[in-house]
Design a protein around this motif. Structure first.
Motif, PDB file in Angstrom:
ATOM      1  N   TYR A 126       0.830  -1.211   0.000  1.00 12.36           N
ATOM      2  CA  TYR A 126       0.000   0.000   0.000  1.00 12.36           C
ATOM      3  C   TYR A 126       0.865   1.262   0.000  1.00 12.36           C
ATOM      4  CZ  TYR A 126      -2.941   3.774   1.603  1.00 12.36           C
ATOM      5  OH  TYR A 126      -3.568   4.998   1.707  1.00 12.36           O
ATOM      6  N   PHE A 127       1.786   1.347   0.949  1.00 14.02           N
ATOM      7  CA  PHE A 127       2.572   2.571   1.073  1.00 14.02           C
ATOM      8  C   PHE A 127       3.476   2.798  -0.138  1.00 14.02           C
ATOM      9  CE2 PHE A 127       1.771   2.012   5.740  1.00 14.02           C
ATOM     10  CZ  PHE A 127       1.035   3.177   5.880  1.00 14.02           C
ATOM     11  N   THR A 128       4.002   1.743  -0.710  1.00 13.84           N
ATOM     12  CA  THR A 128       4.843   1.893  -1.904  1.00 13.84           C
ATOM     13  C   THR A 128       4.020   2.398  -3.085  1.00 13.84           C
ATOM     14  OG1 THR A 128       6.266   0.085  -1.161  1.00 13.84           O
ATOM     15  CG2 THR A 128       6.404   0.709  -3.487  1.00 13.84           C
ATOM     16  N   GLY A 129       2.883   1.740  -3.335  1.00 15.55           N
ATOM     17  CA  GLY A 129       2.055   2.123  -4.477  1.00 15.55           C
ATOM     18  C   GLY A 129       1.470   3.520  -4.347  1.00 15.55           C
ATOM     19  N   ILE A 130       0.962   3.863  -3.175  1.00 18.96           N
ATOM     20  CA  ILE A 130       0.331   5.172  -2.986  1.00 18.96           C
ATOM     21  C   ILE A 130       1.376   6.287  -2.997  1.00 18.96           C
ATOM     22  CG2 ILE A 130      -1.040   6.593  -1.427  1.00 18.96           C
ATOM     23  CD1 ILE A 130      -2.568   4.365  -2.883  1.00 18.96           C
ATOM     24  N   GLY A 131       2.542   6.016  -2.425  1.00 17.82           N
ATOM     25  CA  GLY A 131       3.610   7.022  -2.464  1.00 17.82           C
ATOM     26  C   GLY A 131       4.011   7.359  -3.886  1.00 17.82           C
ATOM     27  N   LEU A 132       4.160   6.339  -4.732  1.00 13.70           N
ATOM     28  CA  LEU A 132       4.520   6.570  -6.135  1.00 13.70           C
ATOM     29  C   LEU A 132       3.400   7.315  -6.873  1.00 13.70           C
ATOM     30  CD1 LEU A 132       6.191   3.151  -7.061  1.00 13.70           C
ATOM     31  CD2 LEU A 132       7.322   5.383  -6.856  1.00 13.70           C
ATOM     32  N   MET A 133       2.158   6.948  -6.610  1.00 12.03           N
ATOM     33  CA  MET A 133       1.042   7.604  -7.285  1.00 12.03           C
ATOM     34  C   MET A 133       0.938   9.077  -6.891  1.00 12.03           C
ATOM     35  SD  MET A 133      -2.919   6.358  -7.605  1.00 12.03           S
ATOM     36  CE  MET A 133      -2.374   4.914  -8.525  1.00 12.03           C
ATOM     37  N   CYS A 134       1.166   9.376  -5.628  1.00 11.04           N
ATOM     38  CA  CYS A 134       1.154  10.780  -5.188  1.00 11.04           C
ATOM     39  C   CYS A 134       2.245  11.586  -5.886  1.00 11.04           C
ATOM     40  CB  CYS A 134       1.328  10.859  -3.673  1.00 11.04           C
ATOM     41  SG  CYS A 134      -0.119  10.359  -2.723  1.00 11.04           S
ATOM     42  N   ALA A 135       3.417  10.979  -6.045  1.00 10.29           N
ATOM     43  CA  ALA A 135       4.520  11.666  -6.721  1.00 10.29           C
ATOM     44  C   ALA A 135       4.166  11.948  -8.180  1.00 10.29           C
ATOM     45  CB  ALA A 135       5.789  10.818  -6.633  1.00 10.29           C
ATOM     46  N   VAL A 136       3.533  10.982  -8.844  1.00 12.97           N
ATOM     47  CA  VAL A 136       3.124  11.169 -10.240  1.00 12.97           C
ATOM     48  C   VAL A 136       2.069  12.267 -10.348  1.00 12.97           C
ATOM     49  CG1 VAL A 136       1.932  10.074 -12.181  1.00 12.97           C
ATOM     50  CG2 VAL A 136       3.727   8.830 -10.957  1.00 12.97           C
ATOM     51  N   LEU A 137       1.084  12.249  -9.463  1.00  9.54           N
ATOM     52  CA  LEU A 137       0.039  13.275  -9.490  1.00  9.54           C
ATOM     53  C   LEU A 137       0.613  14.663  -9.228  1.00  9.54           C
ATOM     54  CD1 LEU A 137      -2.954  11.575  -7.616  1.00  9.54           C
ATOM     55  CD2 LEU A 137      -2.817  12.172 -10.036  1.00  9.54           C
ATOM     56  N   TRP A 138       1.516  14.753  -8.242  1.00  9.36           N
ATOM     57  CA  TRP A 138       2.131  16.056  -7.960  1.00  9.36           C
ATOM     58  C   TRP A 138       2.861  16.578  -9.200  1.00  9.36           C
ATOM     59  CZ3 TRP A 138       7.368  17.239  -8.244  1.00  9.36           C
ATOM     60  CH2 TRP A 138       7.687  18.568  -7.907  1.00  9.36           C
ATOM     61  N   GLY A 139       3.680  15.734  -9.838  1.00 15.47           N
ATOM     62  CA  GLY A 139       4.421  16.163 -11.016  1.00 15.47           C
ATOM     63  C   GLY A 139       3.497  16.591 -12.141  1.00 15.47           C
ATOM     64  N   PHE A 140       2.422  15.833 -12.357  1.00 14.26           N
ATOM     65  CA  PHE A 140       1.480  16.148 -13.422  1.00 14.26           C
ATOM     66  C   PHE A 140       0.805  17.497 -13.178  1.00 14.26           C
ATOM     67  CE2 PHE A 140      -2.276  15.597 -16.095  1.00 14.26           C
ATOM     68  CZ  PHE A 140      -1.728  14.970 -17.210  1.00 14.26           C
ATOM     69  N   HIS A 141       0.325  17.714 -11.958  1.00 12.09           N
ATOM     70  CA  HIS A 141      -0.344  18.982 -11.636  1.00 12.09           C
ATOM     71  C   HIS A 141       0.634  20.156 -11.670  1.00 12.09           C
ATOM     72  CE1 HIS A 141      -3.782  16.704 -10.760  1.00 12.09           C
ATOM     73  NE2 HIS A 141      -3.495  16.351  -9.536  1.00 12.09           N
ATOM     74  N   TYR A 142       1.824  19.946 -11.130  1.00 15.16           N
ATOM     75  CA  TYR A 142       2.787  21.046 -11.020  1.00 15.16           C
ATOM     76  C   TYR A 142       3.213  21.529 -12.404  1.00 15.16           C
ATOM     77  CZ  TYR A 142       7.016  23.647  -9.904  1.00 15.16           C
ATOM     78  OH  TYR A 142       7.974  24.629  -9.818  1.00 15.16           O
TER      79      TYR A 142
END
Length: 316
Positions: A126-142
């Motif tokens: 859970y923590f590995t997958g969600i951490g990576l997804m948050c990083a992708v979302l942050w980069g996309f939005h930023y």
């Protein structure tokens, strides 16, 4: 104003945020139940609010630049500030609920009631997958926010939320990992309620940020003045038009509402002028103001007085 390309990029980014948050919410709620972890459930609820916020933000984004109409005489700029305020208020409500629940669990443990043990097996995935997804979302939005000229408060807020959600996920993972490794050692006294302790720490970390977002959103809705730096920048930008027209600037105020800056110019032309001349001057001021401050709109008020009537003239 926002171009068609910018609006399309913003809408795409919010669509990614919407479905990404829905996926993370589902994973968080499922993993939280399997692991018997309130910290993971809290993370999932953050993502669920993120899904609702992105869905609402997408609808707001489509009409944010609509001009004044019968329903909204001042346009739709306020919707962005309402969104930011609502989102911050929702998250603060969730934090207060989580804090109350965590304190109750700790109180019960001190009173002799042993909580159910954690199941650590689902946590790593859970923590590995969600951490990576948050990083992708942050980069996309930023990077979408940068591409669209850094004007969208919605995209800035979504990027910040994704980054903060990632930080919360990493912090929760690190805390639960420490409890797992040291549950029979130095953390043995708090290990049974370690999950609740982590929830408290995460809430304390988050509450200041969302309180600040709420304060800023309420400030915009209340019409609080923009920063002195913005005022000075616009004042310099309008000097040329005022000098060319030959009148006197009596007063000026700037308020921020979403991505729009509302500039009120109180101006004495010191001569008789036609409506056409006033319109021409107003349009020139708008063009000049937007070279200094994106999305500025100028309301030209012809008056001998500043924003407040003198006491001798103020109607009783």
């Amino acid at each position: 104003m926002t171009s068609t390309v910018e609006k399309r990029l913003e809408s795409r980014s919010l669509g990614v945020a919407m479905w990404g948050n829905l996926l993370m919410a589902g994973a968080g709620l499922l993993a939280g139940l399997l692991a018997n972890s309130n910290a993971i459930l809290l993370d999932g609820l953050f993502s669920l609010i993120g899904f609702g916020s992105a869905l609402l933000a997408r609808r707001i984004s489509r009409r944010i630049d609509a001009g004044p109409d019968n329903a909204r005489p001042l346009g739709y700029a306020a919707d962005e500030a309402i969104f930011a305020t609502f989102r911050a208020l929702s998250l603060l409500g969730l934090l207060l609920f989580a804090i109350t629940n965590a304190l109750r669990n700790i109180y019960n443990y001190i009173g002799g009631m042993m909580p159910e043990p954690l199941n650590f097996a689902p946590m790593i995935a859970y923590f590995t997958g969600i951490g990576l997804m948050c990083a992708v979302l942050w980069g996309f939005h930023y990077f979408t926010w940068r591409k669209t000229g850094k004007k969208s408060a919605i995209l800035r807020l979504e990027a910040k939320a994704a980054l903060f959600d990632g930080m919360i996920t990493v912090a929760a993972g690190a805390g639960l990992g420490a409890i797992y490794l040291f549950r029979d050692g130095p953390l043995a006294p708090i290990a049974p309620v370690g999950d609740s302790v982590i929830v408290l720490l995460l809430c304390m970390l988050a509450i200041a940020s969302y309180a600040r977002e709420l304060r800023d959103g309420l400030g915009e809705l209340a019409g609080v003045s923009a920063s002195p730096a913005h005022l000075a920048t616009v004042r310099r930008a309008l000097r040329s038009a005022i000098a060319e027209d030959g009148g006197r600037l009596q007063d000026m105020s700037i308020t921020k509402l979403g991505r729009t800056y509302m500039v009120m110019v109180y101006y004495d032309p010191d001569r008789r002028v036609s409506a056409a001349e006033i319109d021409s001057l107003n349009l020139q001021m708008i063009r000049d103001a937007r070279t200094a401050l994106a999305n500025a709109d100028v309301f030209l008020v012809i008056s001998e007085h500043p924003r407040r009537w003198p006491d001798a003239l103020n109607p009783s």
